[in-house]
Design an enzyme around this catalytic site. Structure first.
Site, PDB file in Angstrom:
ATOM      1  CE  LYS A  67      19.090  60.601-103.196  1.00 23.16           C
ATOM      2  NZ  LYS A  67      19.202  61.322-104.476  1.00 23.16           N
TER       3      LYS A  67
ATOM      4  NE  ARG B  43      23.160  58.824-107.788  1.00 19.64           N
ATOM      5  CZ  ARG B  43      21.966  59.383-107.757  1.00 19.64           C
ATOM      6  NH1 ARG B  43      21.042  58.897-106.950  1.00 19.64           N
ATOM      7  NH2 ARG B  43      21.708  60.432-108.490  1.00 19.64           N
TER       8      ARG B  43
ATOM      9  CG  HIS C 299      16.129  60.931-112.271  1.00 18.14           C
ATOM     10  ND1 HIS C 299      17.497  60.769-112.309  1.00 18.14           N
ATOM     11  CD2 HIS C 299      15.759  60.739-110.972  1.00 18.14           C
ATOM     12  CE1 HIS C 299      17.946  60.499-111.090  1.00 18.14           C
ATOM     13  NE2 HIS C 299      16.911  60.470-110.264  1.00 18.14           N
TER      14      HIS C 299
ATOM     15  CD  GLU D 236      19.365  62.698-107.192  1.00 18.13           C
ATOM     16  OE1 GLU D 236      19.343  61.479-107.418  1.00 18.13           O
ATOM     17  OE2 GLU D 236      18.508  63.288-106.492  1.00 18.13           O
TER      18      GLU D 236
ATOM     19  CG  ASP E 129      19.256  65.212-103.209  1.00 19.50           C
ATOM     20  OD1 ASP E 129      19.741  65.277-102.072  1.00 19.50           O
ATOM     21  OD2 ASP E 129      18.571  64.246-103.600  1.00 19.50           O
TER      22      ASP E 129
ATOM     23  CD  GLU F 157      16.612  67.149-106.710  1.00 19.79           C
ATOM     24  OE1 GLU F 157      15.631  67.577-106.065  1.00 19.79           O
ATOM     25  OE2 GLU F 157      17.201  66.084-106.426  1.00 19.79           O
TER      26      GLU F 157
ATOM     27  CG  ASP G   7      14.833  65.369-103.477  1.00 13.81           C
ATOM     28  OD1 ASP G   7      14.461  66.265-104.249  1.00 13.81           O
ATOM     29  OD2 ASP G   7      15.735  64.569-103.768  1.00 13.81           O
TER      30      ASP G   7
ATOM     31  CB  THR H  64      20.436  69.333 -99.699  1.00 13.26           C
ATOM     32  OG1 THR H  64      20.144  67.949 -99.486  1.00 13.26           O
ATOM     33  CG2 THR H  64      19.616  69.850-100.871  1.00 13.26           C
TER      34      THR H  64
ATOM     35  CD  GLU I 160      19.340  60.266-114.833  1.00 11.62           C
ATOM     36  OE1 GLU I 160      18.422  60.183-115.665  1.00 11.62           O
ATOM     37  OE2 GLU I 160      19.445  61.218-114.029  1.00 11.62           O
TER      38      GLU I 160
ATOM     39  CD  GLN J 212      20.114  56.643-104.099  1.00  7.54           C
ATOM     40  OE1 GLN J 212      21.044  57.271-104.589  1.00  7.54           O
ATOM     41  NE2 GLN J 212      18.881  56.751-104.552  1.00  7.54           N
TER      42      GLN J 212
END
Length: 403
Positions: free
Chosen positions: A245, A229, A127, A193, A225, A195, A120, A249, A350, A232
Site C-alpha cells: 500500500k 495485491r 468490500h 481502491e 489507494d 475512496e 486508511d 496514494t 472485487e 499485500q
C-alpha cells in the site's frame, strides 16, 4: 434547476458552481498560490486577500498550500466562504475580481495541503465481505472486530501525490499459495481502491469527541489507494498492509469544503451490535456521494458512498480515542467504497473476482489487473442545494514501468 446566480454565467449543471467553491493549490512557473474554483476558473486567494477583497487573517498571503487556512477554524472558514459567495455571485464585484481569475487549463495543480499523517480505513461492509471471501475462503468473511470498530491502518504520508502523478509499478516480495518460497519482483496484481478522504483542519490535543467532527474536519477529497495485491497477500498477516500500500496514494486537487456537502448528508446505517458510547453520534450521518471509476476511458464501476458502514465522524473519533492527537493536514480515507452489485465495486480484485472474471474495455481489450500504461480516473459528484450537483473533480494516475 434553480441555483444562485453568478456573474460568471455558469451553466446550471456546472459541478463547480457557486454552491461548491472547492479549494486548491496551483502553480505558474516557479510560483505557487492557493485558490478557489468557480466554473473553469480559479480565483487567486492571496491576490484577493492582498487587495482587501476578503479577510482570512493573512491565511492566504505567501502560502503555497491550504494548511494555514485550514488551521484557522470553522468561524474563519464560514466567514471566507460567505465572502467568496458574495464576490463571485454579485455583479458589483466583477471589476475587482475578474483580473484575479485564471483558467484551470493555464495552471499547474499541486498537492492542495501538506499531509501530516495518513490513515486508511476499511469501512464498506460489501468490500470487507468480498475481500474476506477472497483472502480467507475457508473462514468467516468478517473478522470478529469488524462490526465493533472502524478497522484501519496507518499509511505513509510521504507518498500521497496529487492527481496526474504517474504510478510506477511497485516491487516487493510475493508468494503464490502453490510456491515453496517467496520471490522478489514487480507486482503482477496491481489494483486500485476508490475512496473518499477527509482532511483535518483544526488540530486537537487528544481525542476528538464524535460530535466535534465538524469543528475539526475542513473538507473532502477523492482518493485512489493503489494496492499491490500479491505483495499485500503475502505480507498482511499478522500486522496488516505495508509495502502493498505504501508506494503511492493519489488524491484529487480539489478540497470540497464540508459545508458544501450539507445537502448530501444521509442517515448513517443501522449498526448491529450497538457500538460503544464513544462511537455514538447525536447526528449519525454519512454522505451521499456518487463515484465513477474509468479504466482507460471505460466506465467499469459506480460505487455508492452512502452505504458505508462506518461514518467519517466515527472514523475520526476512533483514530484519536487512544490519546493520539489530530494535526492540521491529517488525511484519513474511507477505505474502498463498494456496493452490493459487481458494477458497484471500488477495486478491481472485487470487480474481476481475483481475476476470474475479466473486464472487457471499450477498445476490445480485456483486463483483470493493471498493465503498464493503463490509466485509472475516479470522479464523483454529490447532491447540492436546489437540485445542483457538487463536483469533486478527478483523481487520475497512469501506471508506468518499475523505477
Amino acid at each position: 434547476m434553480s441555483t444562485e446566480a453568478s456573474w460568471l454565467e455558469l451553466a446550471d449543471d456546472d459541478p463547480f458552481g457557486i454552491h461548491n467553491l472547492p479549494y486548491c493549490a496551483f502553480g505558474q512557473d516557479r510560483f505557487r498560490w492557493t485558490g478557489v474554483r468557480i466554473g473553469d476558473r480559479i480565483l487567486n486567494l492571496a491576490a484577493a486577500e492582498g487587495r482587501g477583497l476578503l479577510d482570512a487573517g493573512g491565511a492566504f498571503l505567501g502560502q503555497s498550500n491550504l494548511n494555514r487556512f485550514m488551521s484557522a477554524g470553522r468561524p474563519v472558514w464560514a466567514r471566507v466562504r460567505e465572502r467568496l459567495t458574495e464576490l463571485l455571485g454579485s455583479g458589483r464585484h466583477r471589476e475587482a475580481v475578474e483580473p484575479l481569475l485564471l483558467s484551470v487549463g493555464d495552471v499547474r495543480l499541486e498537492l492542495p495541503f501538506e499531509v501530516a499523517d495518513y490513515v486508511d480505513f476499511y469501512s464498506s461492509l460489501e468490500h470487507a465481505t468480498n475481500l474476506g471471501r477472497l483472502f480467507r475462503p475457508d473462514a468467516e468473511a468478517l473478522l470478529p472486530n469488524w462490526r465493533h470498530l472502524p478497522v484501519g491502518y496507518h499509511g505513509r504520508a510521504g507518498t500521497v501525490v496529487v492527481s496526474g502523478t504517474d504510478v510506477p509499478r511497485p516491487s516487493g516480495q510475493r508468494k503464490a499459495p502453490d510456491e515453496p518460497a517467496p520471490a522478489y519482483g514487480p507486482s503482477a496484481r496491481l489494483d486500485i481502491e476508490a475512496e473518499v478522504g477527509f482532511v483535518v483542519g483544526v488540530p486537537s490535543d487528544g481525542p476528538v469527541p464524535i460530535d466535534d467532527f465538524r469543528a475539526h474536519v475542513f473538507g473532502a477529497v477523492l482518493v485512489n489507494d493503489w494496492s499491490a495485491r500479491d505483495l499485500q497477500a503475502w505480507e498482511y498477516v499478522p500486522l496488516g498492509p505495508f509495502l502493498g500500500k505504501s508506494f503511492r496514494t493519489s488524491i484529487s486537487p480539489w478540497v470540497v469544503p464540508l459545508d458544501a456537502l450539507d445537502a448530501a448528508r444521509a442517515p448513517g446505517p443501522e449498526q448491529q451490535p450497538p457500538v460503544l458510547p464513544y462511537l455514538r453520534a447525536a447526528d449519525h450521518h454519512g454522505y451521499e456521494i456518487d463515484i465513477e471509476v474509468r479504466w482507460n476511458g471505460t466506465t467499469v464501476s459506480r460505487p455508492p458512498f452512502a452505504g458505508m458502514y462506518w461514518t467519517p465522524a466515527q472514523q475520526l473519533a476512533h483514530l484519536t480515542v487512544n490519546g493520539a492527537w489530530a494535526r492540521t493536514g491529517d488525511l484519513y480515507a474511507s477505505g474502498t467504497v463498494s456496493g452490493p452489485e459487481p458494477d458497484q465495486t471500488g477495486s478491481f480484485i472485487e470487480r474481476t473476482w481475483n481475476g476470474a472474471r475479466p473486464i472487457q474495455l471499450d477498445d476490445g481489450t480485456t483486463r483483470t489487473f493493471l498493465l503498464d500504461g493503463d490509466t485509472v480516473a475516479i470522479t464523483a459528484t454529490a447532491p447540492g442545494p436546489d437540485g445542483s450537483r457538487i463536483g469533486f473533480g478527478e483523481v487520475a494516475g497512469t501506471v508506468t514501468k518499475p523505477e
